[in-house]
Design a protein around this motif. Structure first.
Motif, short mmCIF file in Angstrom:
data_model
loop_
_atom_site.label_atom_id
_atom_site.label_comp_id
_atom_site.label_asym_id
_atom_site.label_seq_id
_atom_site.Cartn_x
_atom_site.Cartn_y
_atom_site.Cartn_z
N LYS A 1 -15.52 6.76 -34.46
CA LYS A 1 -16.91 6.98 -33.66
C LYS A 1 -17.83 7.84 -34.96
N ALA A 2 -17.35 8.84 -35.56
CA ALA A 2 -17.64 9.49 -36.42
C ALA A 2 -17.92 8.75 -37.88
N MET A 3 -17.11 7.68 -37.79
CA MET A 3 -17.33 6.83 -39.30
C MET A 3 -18.87 5.94 -39.07
N ASN A 4 -19.09 5.72 -37.69
CA ASN A 4 -20.48 5.17 -37.58
C ASN A 4 -21.77 6.06 -37.80
N THR A 5 -21.54 7.26 -37.99
CA THR A 5 -22.55 8.22 -37.95
C THR A 5 -22.67 9.11 -39.14
N LEU A 6 -21.44 9.09 -39.81
CA LEU A 6 -21.50 9.83 -41.08
C LEU A 6 -21.42 9.09 -42.35
N SER A 7 -22.09 9.86 -43.44
CA SER A 7 -22.09 9.03 -44.95
C SER A 7 -20.49 8.91 -45.18
N PRO A 8 -20.36 7.81 -46.15
CA PRO A 8 -18.63 7.76 -46.54
C PRO A 8 -17.99 9.18 -47.16
N GLU A 9 -18.96 9.99 -47.58
CA GLU A 9 -18.55 11.20 -48.29
C GLU A 9 -18.03 12.00 -47.02
N GLU A 10 -18.83 12.17 -46.18
CA GLU A 10 -18.80 13.17 -45.06
C GLU A 10 -17.57 12.65 -44.26
N TYR A 11 -17.49 11.48 -44.03
CA TYR A 11 -16.42 10.73 -43.15
C TYR A 11 -15.04 11.02 -43.85
N LEU A 12 -14.77 10.79 -45.24
CA LEU A 12 -13.80 11.05 -46.10
C LEU A 12 -13.54 12.66 -45.83
N ALA A 13 -14.47 13.53 -45.97
CA ALA A 13 -14.39 15.11 -45.72
C ALA A 13 -13.82 15.47 -44.51
N LEU A 14 -14.40 14.65 -43.32
CA LEU A 14 -13.86 14.96 -41.82
C LEU A 14 -12.15 14.51 -41.72
N ALA A 15 -12.06 13.36 -42.24
CA ALA A 15 -10.65 12.51 -42.23
C ALA A 15 -9.55 13.64 -43.01
N SER A 16 -9.99 14.28 -44.06
CA SER A 16 -9.28 15.08 -44.85
C SER A 16 -9.07 16.33 -44.04
N ILE A 17 -9.99 16.79 -43.26
CA ILE A 17 -9.79 18.25 -42.46
C ILE A 17 -9.02 17.86 -41.40
N MET A 18 -8.95 16.71 -40.73
CA MET A 18 -8.20 16.22 -39.63
C MET A 18 -6.58 15.99 -40.00
N ALA A 19 -6.48 15.60 -41.27
CA ALA A 19 -5.19 15.18 -41.84
C ALA A 19 -4.53 16.70 -42.01
N ALA A 20 -5.27 17.48 -42.75
CA ALA A 20 -4.74 18.85 -43.17
C ALA A 20 -4.32 19.50 -41.68
N GLY A 21 -5.11 19.52 -40.83
CA GLY A 21 -4.93 20.30 -39.48
C GLY A 21 -3.83 19.84 -38.77
N TYR A 22 -3.78 18.35 -38.85
CA TYR A 22 -2.63 17.74 -37.96
C TYR A 22 -1.26 17.89 -38.77
N ASN A 23 -1.42 18.24 -39.77
CA ASN A 23 0.08 18.21 -40.49
C ASN A 23 0.13 19.68 -41.16
N VAL A 24 -0.54 20.81 -40.47
CA VAL A 24 -0.46 22.07 -41.11
C VAL A 24 0.82 22.73 -41.08
N ALA A 25 1.86 22.32 -40.28
CA ALA A 25 3.30 22.82 -40.31
C ALA A 25 4.04 22.31 -41.62
N SER A 26 3.91 20.95 -41.80
CA SER A 26 4.57 20.19 -42.94
C SER A 26 3.82 20.90 -44.23
N ILE A 27 2.56 21.24 -44.36
CA ILE A 27 1.89 21.73 -45.40
C ILE A 27 2.41 22.97 -45.88
N ARG A 28 2.56 23.97 -44.81
CA ARG A 28 2.98 25.20 -45.02
C ARG A 28 4.44 25.42 -45.38
N SER A 29 5.20 24.42 -44.95
CA SER A 29 6.53 24.44 -45.38
C SER A 29 6.81 23.76 -46.49
N SER A 30 5.94 23.06 -47.16
CA SER A 30 6.05 22.30 -48.43
C SER A 30 6.53 23.11 -49.68
#
Length: 175
Positions: A59-88
């Motif tokens: 739904k966000a893809m339809n309302t955001l610019s490609p740059e904003e959408y990629l930034a949002l997807a990156s934030i979601m990816a980092a938040g979703y994988n926060v435990a793996s990122i911290r233990s990396s």
């Protein structure tokens, strides 16, 4: 009975996970039945993600610019994988993990269709029966009451001996 399952993007972004699961508690005799709704999972190339996040990003893809959408997807990816990122073991490994998850989220949300969603086939429920729940609470209450009265008895005994000591009756009672 109703149970809610919702996704909060800000929770996902800060790493506490935005999936909010509602648990319904039913009483059946002396047992409690806990029922919770689970979000369907979608498999990507590099991981598995809950479908509510994919739906939100679609739904966000339809309302955001490609740059904003990629930034949002990156934030979601980092938040979703926060435990793996911290233990990396390295920053490079963490960056690669976020990059792969962002790519997964982008591709999954781009190809998401509500008609073919996993939720269209049904949502998984988790059911747990806890027998004798009221008895467990009653046992704790009785134990607490017992400890309270034992401490009162102990205080009474100490005060009584203290009064006997100060009046001198304690010294006379001993041979």
């Amino acid at each position: 009975m109703e149970a809610d399952l919702r996704f909060e993007a800000n929770g996902e972004a800060i790493g506490i996970h935005g999936l909010v699961i509602d648990t319904v508690i039913m009483r059946k005799g002396l047992s409690h039945v806990y029922i919770s709704v689970q979000a369907p999972m979608v498999k990507g190339h590099f991981g598995e993600y809950h479908e509510l996040m994919i739906y939100y990003l679609n739904k966000a893809m339809n309302t955001l610019s490609p740059e904003e959408y990629l930034a949002l997807a990156s934030i979601m990816a980092a938040g979703y994988n926060v435990a793996s990122i911290r233990s990396s073991p390295s920053i490079e490994r963490s960056a690669l993990l976020v990059e792969r998850a962002t790519l997964d989220l982008y591709l999954l949300s781009e190809g998401f269709h509500e008609e073919t969603s996993a939720a269209a086939n049904g949502i998984m429920l988790t059911v747990k029966i806890v027998p004798g729940t009221p008895i467990l609470w009653l046992t704790g209450l009785l134990a607490g009451t017992f400890l309270f009265f034992m401490s009162l008895l102990h205080i009474y005994t100490i005060l009584r001996k203290s009064a006997e000591w100060s009046s001198g009756t304690w010294a006379r009672a001993t041979p």
